[in-house]
Design a protein around this motif. Structure first.
Motif, PDB file in Angstrom:
ATOM      1  N   SER A 358      41.622  24.095  27.456  1.00 11.77           N
ATOM      2  CA  SER A 358      42.064  25.326  28.115  1.00 11.77           C
ATOM      3  C   SER A 358      42.504  25.011  29.531  1.00 11.77           C
ATOM      4  CB  SER A 358      40.945  26.379  28.129  1.00 11.77           C
ATOM      5  OG  SER A 358      39.819  25.899  28.839  1.00 11.77           O
ATOM      6  N   ASN A 359      43.269  25.931  30.108  1.00 10.71           N
ATOM      7  CA  ASN A 359      43.734  25.767  31.482  1.00 10.71           C
ATOM      8  C   ASN A 359      44.056  27.130  32.077  1.00 10.71           C
ATOM      9  OD1 ASN A 359      44.912  24.124  33.788  1.00 10.71           O
ATOM     10  ND2 ASN A 359      46.655  25.429  33.248  1.00 10.71           N
ATOM     11  N   THR A 360      43.765  27.271  33.359  1.00  8.20           N
ATOM     12  CA  THR A 360      44.252  28.406  34.149  1.00  8.20           C
ATOM     13  C   THR A 360      44.660  27.870  35.513  1.00  8.20           C
ATOM     14  OG1 THR A 360      42.741  29.943  33.045  1.00  8.20           O
ATOM     15  CG2 THR A 360      43.739  30.681  35.102  1.00  8.20           C
ATOM     16  N   CYS A 361      45.794  28.342  36.011  1.00 12.43           N
ATOM     17  CA  CYS A 361      46.248  28.010  37.365  1.00 12.43           C
ATOM     18  C   CYS A 361      46.340  29.299  38.174  1.00 12.43           C
ATOM     19  CB  CYS A 361      47.614  27.332  37.334  1.00 12.43           C
ATOM     20  SG  CYS A 361      47.590  25.661  36.641  1.00 12.43           S
ATOM     21  N   TRP A 362      45.514  29.409  39.201  1.00 13.23           N
ATOM     22  CA  TRP A 362      45.565  30.553  40.113  1.00 13.23           C
ATOM     23  C   TRP A 362      46.426  30.193  41.316  1.00 13.23           C
ATOM     24  CZ3 TRP A 362      41.151  29.233  37.465  1.00 13.23           C
ATOM     25  CH2 TRP A 362      40.502  30.244  36.746  1.00 13.23           C
ATOM     26  N   SER A 363      47.079  31.178  41.884  1.00 18.09           N
ATOM     27  CA  SER A 363      47.851  30.983  43.113  1.00 18.09           C
ATOM     28  C   SER A 363      47.625  32.188  44.014  1.00 18.09           C
ATOM     29  CB  SER A 363      49.344  30.853  42.818  1.00 18.09           C
ATOM     30  OG  SER A 363      49.615  29.784  41.933  1.00 18.09           O
ATOM     31  N   LEU A 364      47.589  31.932  45.317  1.00 15.63           N
ATOM     32  CA  LEU A 364      47.461  33.007  46.299  1.00 15.63           C
ATOM     33  C   LEU A 364      48.803  33.183  47.014  1.00 15.63           C
ATOM     34  CD1 LEU A 364      45.436  35.008  47.550  1.00 15.63           C
ATOM     35  CD2 LEU A 364      44.971  33.277  49.312  1.00 15.63           C
ATOM     36  N   ILE A 365      49.295  34.416  47.045  1.00 14.26           N
ATOM     37  CA  ILE A 365      50.567  34.707  47.706  1.00 14.26           C
ATOM     38  C   ILE A 365      50.339  35.200  49.130  1.00 14.26           C
ATOM     39  CG2 ILE A 365      52.678  36.091  47.617  1.00 14.26           C
ATOM     40  CD1 ILE A 365      52.399  36.187  44.596  1.00 14.26           C
ATOM     41  N   ASP A 366      49.367  36.065  49.308  1.00 15.90           N
ATOM     42  CA  ASP A 366      48.987  36.578  50.622  1.00 15.90           C
ATOM     43  C   ASP A 366      47.554  37.076  50.495  1.00 15.90           C
ATOM     44  OD1 ASP A 366      49.257  37.146  53.301  1.00 15.90           O
ATOM     45  OD2 ASP A 366      50.424  38.966  53.028  1.00 15.90           O
ATOM     46  N   THR A 367      47.010  37.639  51.540  1.00 16.92           N
ATOM     47  CA  THR A 367      45.621  38.076  51.527  1.00 16.92           C
ATOM     48  C   THR A 367      45.332  38.959  50.314  1.00 16.92           C
ATOM     49  OG1 THR A 367      45.622  38.039  53.939  1.00 16.92           O
ATOM     50  CG2 THR A 367      43.844  39.251  52.862  1.00 16.92           C
ATOM     51  N   ASP A 368      44.369  38.526  49.491  1.00 13.47           N
ATOM     52  CA  ASP A 368      43.916  39.264  48.307  1.00 13.47           C
ATOM     53  C   ASP A 368      45.022  39.512  47.281  1.00 13.47           C
ATOM     54  OD1 ASP A 368      41.286  39.428  49.167  1.00 13.47           O
ATOM     55  OD2 ASP A 368      41.599  41.310  50.230  1.00 13.47           O
ATOM     56  N   ASP A 369      46.101  38.763  47.339  1.00 14.11           N
ATOM     57  CA  ASP A 369      47.184  38.905  46.363  1.00 14.11           C
ATOM     58  C   ASP A 369      47.233  37.642  45.507  1.00 14.11           C
ATOM     59  OD1 ASP A 369      49.383  39.560  44.878  1.00 14.11           O
ATOM     60  OD2 ASP A 369      50.718  39.937  46.573  1.00 14.11           O
ATOM     61  N   GLY A 370      46.351  37.599  44.515  1.00 18.70           N
ATOM     62  CA  GLY A 370      46.240  36.441  43.649  1.00 18.70           C
ATOM     63  C   GLY A 370      46.931  36.653  42.313  1.00 18.70           C
ATOM     64  N   ILE A 371      47.514  35.593  41.778  1.00  9.54           N
ATOM     65  CA  ILE A 371      48.158  35.624  40.465  1.00  9.54           C
ATOM     66  C   ILE A 371      47.672  34.430  39.656  1.00  9.54           C
ATOM     67  CG2 ILE A 371      50.202  36.892  41.230  1.00  9.54           C
ATOM     68  CD1 ILE A 371      51.671  34.204  41.468  1.00  9.54           C
ATOM     69  N   LYS A 372      47.885  34.477  38.354  1.00  4.51           N
ATOM     70  CA  LYS A 372      47.403  33.382  37.520  1.00  4.51           C
ATOM     71  C   LYS A 372      48.279  33.231  36.280  1.00  4.51           C
ATOM     72  CE  LYS A 372      43.986  36.263  35.065  1.00  4.51           C
ATOM     73  NZ  LYS A 372      42.549  36.416  34.727  1.00  4.51           N
ATOM     74  N   VAL A 373      48.190  32.041  35.681  1.00  3.54           N
ATOM     75  CA  VAL A 373      48.825  31.746  34.406  1.00  3.54           C
ATOM     76  C   VAL A 373      47.896  30.787  33.676  1.00  3.54           C
ATOM     77  CG1 VAL A 373      50.152  29.789  35.336  1.00  3.54           C
ATOM     78  CG2 VAL A 373      50.949  30.955  33.274  1.00  3.54           C
ATOM     79  N   GLY A 374      47.832  30.896  32.359  1.00  6.32           N
ATOM     80  CA  GLY A 374      46.931  30.014  31.634  1.00  6.32           C
ATOM     81  C   GLY A 374      47.171  30.041  30.152  1.00  6.32           C
ATOM     82  N   ALA A 375      46.429  29.184  29.443  1.00  5.72           N
ATOM     83  CA  ALA A 375      46.601  29.082  28.001  1.00  5.72           C
ATOM     84  C   ALA A 375      45.399  28.389  27.379  1.00  5.72           C
ATOM     85  CB  ALA A 375      47.885  28.320  27.664  1.00  5.72           C
ATOM     86  N   SER A 376      45.293  28.559  26.066  1.00  2.29           N
ATOM     87  CA  SER A 376      44.361  27.781  25.248  1.00  2.29           C
ATOM     88  C   SER A 376      45.185  26.850  24.364  1.00  2.29           C
ATOM     89  CB  SER A 376      43.505  28.706  24.381  1.00  2.29           C
ATOM     90  OG  SER A 376      42.694  29.536  25.185  1.00  2.29           O
ATOM     91  N   TYR A 377      44.586  25.719  24.007  1.00  2.00           N
ATOM     92  CA  TYR A 377      45.337  24.674  23.314  1.00  2.00           C
ATOM     93  C   TYR A 377      44.498  24.083  22.186  1.00  2.00           C
ATOM     94  CZ  TYR A 377      47.753  24.790  27.837  1.00  2.00           C
ATOM     95  OH  TYR A 377      48.397  25.187  28.981  1.00  2.00           O
TER      96      TYR A 377
END
Length: 421
Positions: A358-377
């Motif tokens: 499995s994997n998840t990648c989180w990213s922060l754009i600005d204060t408290d503005d987080g996004i993510k992408v991920g998958a199971s394999y």
């Protein structure tokens, strides 16, 4: 679901479940040698030592006394974390799990003799070898730049002093100056990483130098989480960030570090700070061991992470060519548990379960503005294949984005405990 430290470690334990077979009385312990103390190597060393209950002799070769995580290093650039919070030591691996630590660089591998040669001249014998050295850069991939120029135009894609240097340069930019990033071509470590970095540099500049500009020179027609990043840039940093893709010469770039110039398809652009992230390949020791192919990466068996060239060697994390998984810390940690299970099975006869990743990648754009992408394999004979995936959506409410960021904090605490004990 909120991913906190307890849940992360619980799922990790389930992934690494095994039943150890007792060692034969009087028999020398089988030897595992691990090259590289990052998310892949340190995790594998810890899980083999922990779950074999001392039945396997584990040695970790890593030249650095302190490991700085590349993941979350962008948040240091943005002012959301201290540099010290990225630092992790290996003491618990030695003291709590009996892992032998060798602080040296692996210089060569004799696969026939099963011997690793260290830069200091020492040799270390193995029954199984794990190679997890992360990335190296492709010479000449950005004309005008090589590692000797990294003090002028830092890459900051191996966390540590380079990260500190880049932040210092951004903080020292003249008022209204230009920050330029040369983004890497695929494949490379952490697909969203350069664009989270742009977000964090923009956050820092918005506070300290709001009239400054950012230019991304990108050889790729598209990038990970593009719609999410571009929406965030428009919201938080309007008018600050421009990107030049291959349609406008983003794939035809050279740099002139001495004069702080970037040449884009023949046009010369003066810059104040330039972050050059070159094209990448497997860490040098993987090539020295003869387990890479013409792509520069190391093909592996998706069921075990064992090298397709030599089944006694496993290649984890960024250096591996395994299929659909991105090159990330989460992915390396996940792969390490599969490899550890297979190594225990090979060396002491413990039970082996089907590989799951499995994997998840989180990213922060600005204060408290987080996004993510991920998958199971799952593992197929051909590759590690994605079977389900998820991604944040544009237009999400602020409370969801804040929760996503907080989830990433829980993950960081959990994974670093899982890696280093």
């Amino acid at each position: 679901m909120r991913l906190n430290r307890r849940l992360f470690l619980g799922s990790a334990a389930a992934t690494g479940a095994m039943i150890a077979a007792p060692a034969v009385l009087g028999q020398a312990r089988p030897r595992l040698v691990v090259i590289g103390g990052g998310a892949g190597g340190a995790t594998c060393a810890r899980y083999v030592a922990k779950d074999s209950d001392g039945a396997i002799d584990v040695t970790l070769i890593e030249p650095s006394e302190v490991y700085y995580t590349c993941f979350f290093s962008n948040l240091y650039l943005g002012g959301f974390r201290t540099f010290e919070s990225l630092a992790h030591r290996y003491d618990k691996l030695a003291n709590d799990y009996g892992i032998r630590l060798i602080r040296d660089m692996a210089a060569g591998v004799d696969r026939e003799a099963r011997v690793v040669t260290l830069a200091g001249g020492e040799t270390v014998e193995y029954d199984r070898l794990v190679i997890a050295p992360g990335i190296d850069f492709r010479e000449g991939s950005v004309p005008g730049w090589d590692l000797s120029k990294a003090d002028i135009m830092p890459h900051a894609y191996k966390a540590g002093p380079q990260t500190q240097l880049l932040k210092s340069q951004v903080e020292s930019m003249r008022e209204g100056g230009l920050f330029c990033m040369i983004a890497p071509p695929n494949p490379y470590r952490c697909p969203p990483g350069p664009y989270e970095r742009v977000s964090m540099v923009a956050h820092l500049l918005k506070e300290k130098n709001p009239s400054a500009k950012i230019l991304i020179v990108d050889p790729k027609p598209k990038f990970s989480k593009q719609a999410l990043f571009e929406e965030g840039w428009q919201k938080h940093y309007p008018g600050m960030i421009d990107r030049i893709g291959p349609d406008f010469g983003g794939d035809k770039v050279e740099v002139r570090p001495e004069t702080m110039e970037v040449v884009i398809d023949g046009d010369v652009q003066k810059v104040d700070v330039c972050n050059v992230i070159p094209a990448q390949k497997a860490g040098a020791i993987a090539t020295a061991a003869g387990v890479t192919d013409d792509s520069g990466w190391a093909p592996v068996d998706p069921h075990s992470m064992a090298s397709r060239v030599d089944s006694n060697i496993y290649v984890l994390g960024d250096s591996s060519a395994q299929g659909d998984m991105p090159k990330s810390g989460f992915a390396a940690n996940s792969q390490a548990k599969v490899a550890a299970m297979d190594i225990r099975s090979q060396l002491i006869g413990s039970k082996r379960f089907p590989a799951r990743y499995s994997n998840t990648c989180w990213s922060l754009i600005d204060t408290d503005d987080g996004i993510k992408v991920g998958a199971s394999y799952e593992a197929t004979d051909e590759k590690i294949a994605s079977v389900s995936s998820f991604i944040s959506q544009t237009g999400e409410p602020a409370d969801l984005r804040k929760a996503t960021y907080e989830e990433s904090l829980g993950w960081y605490a959990g994974i670093t405990a899982d890696i280093f004990g």
